[in-house]
Design a protein around this motif. Sequence first.
Motif, PDB file in Angstrom:
ATOM      1  N   ILE A 136       0.865  -1.178   0.000  1.00 51.80           N
ATOM      2  CA  ILE A 136       0.000   0.000   0.000  1.00 51.80           C
ATOM      3  C   ILE A 136       0.905   1.232   0.000  1.00 51.80           C
ATOM      4  N   PRO A 137       1.510   1.564  -1.125  1.00 53.82           N
ATOM      5  CA  PRO A 137       2.407   2.722  -1.116  1.00 53.82           C
ATOM      6  C   PRO A 137       1.628   4.003  -0.824  1.00 53.82           C
ATOM      7  N   PRO A 138       2.077   4.777   0.156  1.00 56.34           N
ATOM      8  CA  PRO A 138       1.376   6.005   0.494  1.00 56.34           C
ATOM      9  C   PRO A 138       1.375   6.990  -0.679  1.00 56.34           C
ATOM     10  N   ARG A 139       0.260   7.638  -0.858  1.00 56.00           N
ATOM     11  CA  ARG A 139       0.131   8.664  -1.888  1.00 56.00           C
ATOM     12  C   ARG A 139       0.356  10.033  -1.258  1.00 56.00           C
ATOM     13  N   PRO A 140       0.665  11.020  -2.069  1.00 58.94           N
ATOM     14  CA  PRO A 140       0.872  12.367  -1.502  1.00 58.94           C
ATOM     15  C   PRO A 140      -0.338  12.860  -0.699  1.00 58.94           C
ATOM     16  N   GLU A 141      -1.533  12.512  -1.122  1.00 57.12           N
ATOM     17  CA  GLU A 141      -2.724  12.975  -0.400  1.00 57.12           C
ATOM     18  C   GLU A 141      -2.919  12.242   0.931  1.00 57.12           C
ATOM     19  N   ASP A 142      -2.124  11.204   1.193  1.00 61.73           N
ATOM     20  CA  ASP A 142      -2.184  10.474   2.460  1.00 61.73           C
ATOM     21  C   ASP A 142      -1.320  11.107   3.542  1.00 61.73           C
ATOM     22  N   ARG A 143      -0.581  12.122   3.192  1.00 56.42           N
ATOM     23  CA  ARG A 143       0.385  12.710   4.126  1.00 56.42           C
ATOM     24  C   ARG A 143      -0.273  13.164   5.432  1.00 56.42           C
ATOM     25  N   ASP A 144      -1.416  13.845   5.339  1.00 51.93           N
ATOM     26  CA  ASP A 144      -2.067  14.343   6.550  1.00 51.93           C
ATOM     27  C   ASP A 144      -2.507  13.190   7.446  1.00 51.93           C
ATOM     28  N   ALA A 145      -3.072  12.143   6.844  1.00 54.07           N
ATOM     29  CA  ALA A 145      -3.512  10.989   7.639  1.00 54.07           C
ATOM     30  C   ALA A 145      -2.326  10.324   8.325  1.00 54.07           C
ATOM     31  N   ILE A 146      -1.225  10.174   7.608  1.00 51.46           N
ATOM     32  CA  ILE A 146      -0.034   9.549   8.192  1.00 51.46           C
ATOM     33  C   ILE A 146       0.521  10.420   9.315  1.00 51.46           C
ATOM     34  N   ASP A 147       0.523  11.734   9.111  1.00 54.46           N
ATOM     35  CA  ASP A 147       0.990  12.637  10.170  1.00 54.46           C
ATOM     36  C   ASP A 147       0.109  12.514  11.420  1.00 54.46           C
ATOM     37  N   GLN A 148      -1.201  12.423  11.219  1.00 54.58           N
ATOM     38  CA  GLN A 148      -2.106  12.278  12.364  1.00 54.58           C
ATOM     39  C   GLN A 148      -1.901  10.946  13.074  1.00 54.58           C
ATOM     40  N   LEU A 149      -1.741   9.876  12.303  1.00 50.69           N
ATOM     41  CA  LEU A 149      -1.503   8.560  12.903  1.00 50.69           C
ATOM     42  C   LEU A 149      -0.183   8.534  13.671  1.00 50.69           C
ATOM     43  N   SER A 150       0.783   9.305  13.227  1.00 49.15           N
ATOM     44  CA  SER A 150       2.091   9.330  13.885  1.00 49.15           C
ATOM     45  C   SER A 150       2.044   9.981  15.252  1.00 49.15           C
ATOM     46  N   THR A 151       0.987  10.734  15.527  1.00 51.17           N
ATOM     47  CA  THR A 151       0.863  11.383  16.837  1.00 51.17           C
ATOM     48  C   THR A 151       0.248  10.456  17.874  1.00 51.17           C
ATOM     49  N   LEU A 152      -0.284   9.309  17.444  1.00 58.51           N
ATOM     50  CA  LEU A 152      -0.894   8.365  18.378  1.00 58.51           C
ATOM     51  C   LEU A 152       0.167   7.744  19.274  1.00 58.51           C
TER      52      LEU A 152
END
Length: 100
Positions: free
Chosen positions: A68-84
Amino acid sequence: MTIALDHHTPQTFVAADPAENAWPPAAGQDTDYLLPPPNPAERLNNMPITPRDQRRLALHAALTAAGIPPRPEDRDAIDQLSTLPPSTHTALQRWLLHAT
């Protein structure tokens, strides 16, 4: 060698010595040498990576490894998940690992 690109500005080009760029190297030419040892002050360990950035990078890697290669539009979701919290991130990693 001089080449005129227009009538006013001649450009001079210097050709490299063909013997220096020949491949394969001439017999007896030393092509093997040791690199200097790494400088400990320049290692990545000396540049702190925050736990959030570590989780973000690990999530990128886990998603990619799961196909599931991350897409550029996934950046915000990944950033939010990284704060968990780390425990939640560990569960995400485990789920992605078992999804493949």
